[in-house]
Design an enzyme around this catalytic site. Structure first.
Site, PDB file in Angstrom:
ATOM      1  N   TRP A 102       0.821  -1.215   0.000  1.00 46.51           N
ATOM      2  CA  TRP A 102       0.000   0.000   0.000  1.00 46.51           C
ATOM      3  C   TRP A 102       0.849   1.257   0.000  1.00 46.51           C
ATOM      4  O   TRP A 102       0.557   2.213  -0.723  1.00 46.51           O
ATOM      5  CB  TRP A 102      -0.994  -0.023   1.160  1.00 46.51           C
ATOM      6  CG  TRP A 102      -2.077  -1.024   0.909  1.00 46.51           C
ATOM      7  CD1 TRP A 102      -2.283  -2.190   1.587  1.00 46.51           C
ATOM      8  CD2 TRP A 102      -3.078  -0.984  -0.122  1.00 46.51           C
ATOM      9  NE1 TRP A 102      -3.358  -2.870   1.041  1.00 46.51           N
ATOM     10  CE2 TRP A 102      -3.857  -2.153   0.008  1.00 46.51           C
ATOM     11  CE3 TRP A 102      -3.384  -0.078  -1.140  1.00 46.51           C
ATOM     12  CZ2 TRP A 102      -4.929  -2.439  -0.851  1.00 46.51           C
ATOM     13  CZ3 TRP A 102      -4.452  -0.356  -1.991  1.00 46.51           C
ATOM     14  CH2 TRP A 102      -5.210  -1.518  -1.839  1.00 46.51           C
ATOM     15  N   ASP A 171      -1.235   6.634   6.400  1.00 42.24           N
ATOM     16  CA  ASP A 171      -2.353   5.840   5.908  1.00 42.24           C
ATOM     17  C   ASP A 171      -2.682   4.810   6.987  1.00 42.24           C
ATOM     18  O   ASP A 171      -1.896   3.912   7.261  1.00 42.24           O
ATOM     19  CB  ASP A 171      -1.942   5.148   4.595  1.00 42.24           C
ATOM     20  CG  ASP A 171      -3.002   4.179   4.076  1.00 42.24           C
ATOM     21  OD1 ASP A 171      -4.092   4.075   4.687  1.00 42.24           O
ATOM     22  OD2 ASP A 171      -2.736   3.529   3.039  1.00 42.24           O
ATOM     23  N   LYS A 195     -12.128  -1.364   6.091  1.00 38.53           N
ATOM     24  CA  LYS A 195     -11.390  -2.414   6.782  1.00 38.53           C
ATOM     25  C   LYS A 195     -11.867  -2.504   8.235  1.00 38.53           C
ATOM     26  O   LYS A 195     -12.399  -3.508   8.650  1.00 38.53           O
ATOM     27  CB  LYS A 195      -9.883  -2.146   6.748  1.00 38.53           C
ATOM     28  CG  LYS A 195      -9.325  -1.795   5.368  1.00 38.53           C
ATOM     29  CD  LYS A 195      -9.251  -2.990   4.435  1.00 38.53           C
ATOM     30  CE  LYS A 195      -9.044  -2.630   2.978  1.00 38.53           C
ATOM     31  NZ  LYS A 195      -7.880  -1.855   2.647  1.00 38.53           N
TER      32      LYS A 195
HETATM   33  C1  LIG Z   1      -7.403  -1.153   1.385  1.00 42.78           C
HETATM   34  C2  LIG Z   1      -6.324  -0.177   1.607  1.00 42.78           C
HETATM   35  C3  LIG Z   1      -6.191   0.979   0.815  1.00 42.78           C
HETATM   36  C4  LIG Z   1      -7.078   1.251  -0.379  1.00 42.78           C
HETATM   37  O1  LIG Z   1      -8.371   1.509  -0.036  1.00 42.78           O
HETATM   38  P1  LIG Z   1      -9.466   1.756  -1.180  1.00 42.78           P
HETATM   39  O2  LIG Z   1     -10.582   2.367  -0.395  1.00 42.78           O
HETATM   40  O3  LIG Z   1      -9.777   0.460  -1.807  1.00 42.78           O
HETATM   41  O4  LIG Z   1      -8.880   2.740  -2.149  1.00 42.78           O
HETATM   42  C5  LIG Z   1      -5.173   1.853   1.103  1.00 42.78           C
HETATM   43  N1  LIG Z   1      -4.322   1.630   2.112  1.00 42.78           N
HETATM   44  C6  LIG Z   1      -4.414   0.532   2.899  1.00 42.78           C
HETATM   45  C7  LIG Z   1      -3.462   0.359   4.013  1.00 42.78           C
HETATM   46  C8  LIG Z   1      -5.413  -0.395   2.660  1.00 42.78           C
HETATM   47  O5  LIG Z   1      -5.514  -1.490   3.441  1.00 42.78           O
END
Ligand SMILES: *Cc1c(COP(=O)(O)O)cnc(C)c1O
Length: 365
Positions: A102, A171, A195
């Site tokens: 990511w 993030d 998540k």
């Molecule tokens: C799933 C995820 C993303 C991307 O999320 P989307 O909403 O699908 O764009 C970004 N960073 C991390 C750490 C993730 O687990």
């Protein structure tokens, strides 16, 4: 039908209690006689909800008053673009700490808008976080970007790096609200909701006010944090239902005892799985260094450190027959991945671990 236990990495399990609330409110939101799905985003009803969801975020994370709480469409990856679009103009360059898929994607997206300095040597084997003393930070960077929990590789920060005054951007898509954090150590925190805190479509962004007002002129208005803040996250029609669900999930966390309780549960659940792995004499293999092991996403191999295809397929098949689903590892790393987000209960993890024990006893020599 066998009871289902969902260990998916995302979109992931939501708390059962939250589904009950959503069912109750679906066609008659807050006594209005209509669904939130058909309510104006400029109505008093939505304005109130918009404030309530911001308030619960602020309470849970103890967000200081000089930070704005924003809801943006476009999920986590939308923010991969929004971060440089909003922040890179100061010096034209940014530091990216790549510890998994990511953060690698985030760095790649940022390259479209400025110069990206990779703080760590490039690798495709992400099994930990290299010691901070080896990081090649650029003192001239506009910001330093980290991913606090790598969902695919299962690598999680257990510390907040000192970036010597350069704003830290994180993030937190897959470990948002899994433990207390000191928000004041960050310039920006962001994450997609699907998540650990809700459903797809919305990103939660927490930004320090002094970092506003420097977006690149090409920044689309809907990704511009300054414009979004001025409009209280109602510049255009927001992903209202996703914001609503996030709010109900966060209220559930609060009722359950808040982030300390979530952290305690996460430690308990992940320890059960890691302990089983440790006790299996190498039958199960967790690639990540102990101090960086994620409490949210636990990847492991079966049979050897490279994995045994036949055993792993059989493991997944037996798991599904027991209602233990979405355990297949990400296609980039293979193997198995168990995600133990807030909504996954200790009992569910115990069910998984007893299956792991049984499978181990049957198949280890
Ligand atoms: C799933 C995820 C993303 C991307 O999320 P989307 O909403 O699908 O764009 C970004 N960073 C991390 C750490 C993730 O687990």
């Amino acid at each position: 039908m066998v009871k289902i236990h969902n260990f998916g990495a995302g979109p992931a399990k939501l708390p059962e209690e939250v589904y009950e609330i959503i069912k109750d409110e679906l066609t008659n939101f807050g006594g209005t006689g209509i669904s939130l799905l058909e309510t104006s985003h400029r109505s008093q009803t939505y304005l109130k909800l918009n404030t309530e969801v911001q308030d619960v975020v602020r309470r849970l994370l103890n967000v200081p008053s000089n930070y704005k709480i924003l809801f943006l469409a476009g999920g986590g990856q939308g923010q991969f673009a929004a971060v440089p679009l909003n922040l890179i103009s100061r010096t034209g360059t940014a530091d990216y700490v790549v510890t998994g898929t990511w953060s690698e994607k985030a760095a790649k997206e940022a390259k479209k808008y400025g110069k990206v300095n990779l703080v760590l040597p490039t690798t495709d084997r992400h099994t930990g976080i290299p010691d901070v003393s080896t990081w090649k930070l650029d003192p001239n960077a506009s910001y330093v970007h980290i991913c606090t929990n790598e969902t695919v590789h299962g690598v999680e920060f257990d510390f907040i790096p000192d970036t010597k005054g350069v704003p830290l951007v994180a993030d937190m898509s897959s470990n948002f609200m899994s433990k207390k954090i000191d928000v004041s150590k960050f310039g920006v925190i962001y994450g997609g909701a699907q998540k650990n805190i809700g459903t797809a479509g919305v990103a939660l962004v927490i930004v320090r006010e002094d970092l506003l007002n420097q977006a690149l002129p090409i920044c689309p208005s809907i990704f511009d944090w300054t414009i979004t803040a001025k409009n209280d996250s109602i510049l255009n029609t927001p992903p209202m239902f996703a914001i609503y669900i996030m709010g109900r999930v966060l209220e559930w966390i609060e009722r359950k005892g808040g982030l300390d309780k979530m952290a305690e549960m996460a430690t308990k659940k992940s320890s059960l799985v890691y302990k089983m792995i440790e006790e299996s004499n190498g039958f199960y293999y967790a690639p990540v260094a102990k101090n960086s092991r994620s409490k949210m996403n636990i990847p492991f191999r079966i049979g050897s450190s490279e994995g045994n295809d036949v055993l792993e397929k059989e493991f997944l098949k037996g798991a599904e027959a027991r209602g233990l689903i979405q355990l297949k590892g990400h296609r980039m790393v293979g193997g198995i991945r168990a995600s133990t987000y807030n909504a996954v209960t200790v009992e569910e993890v115990e069910t998984l671990v007893s299956y792991m024990r049984e499978f181990y006893q049957q198949h280890s020599k």
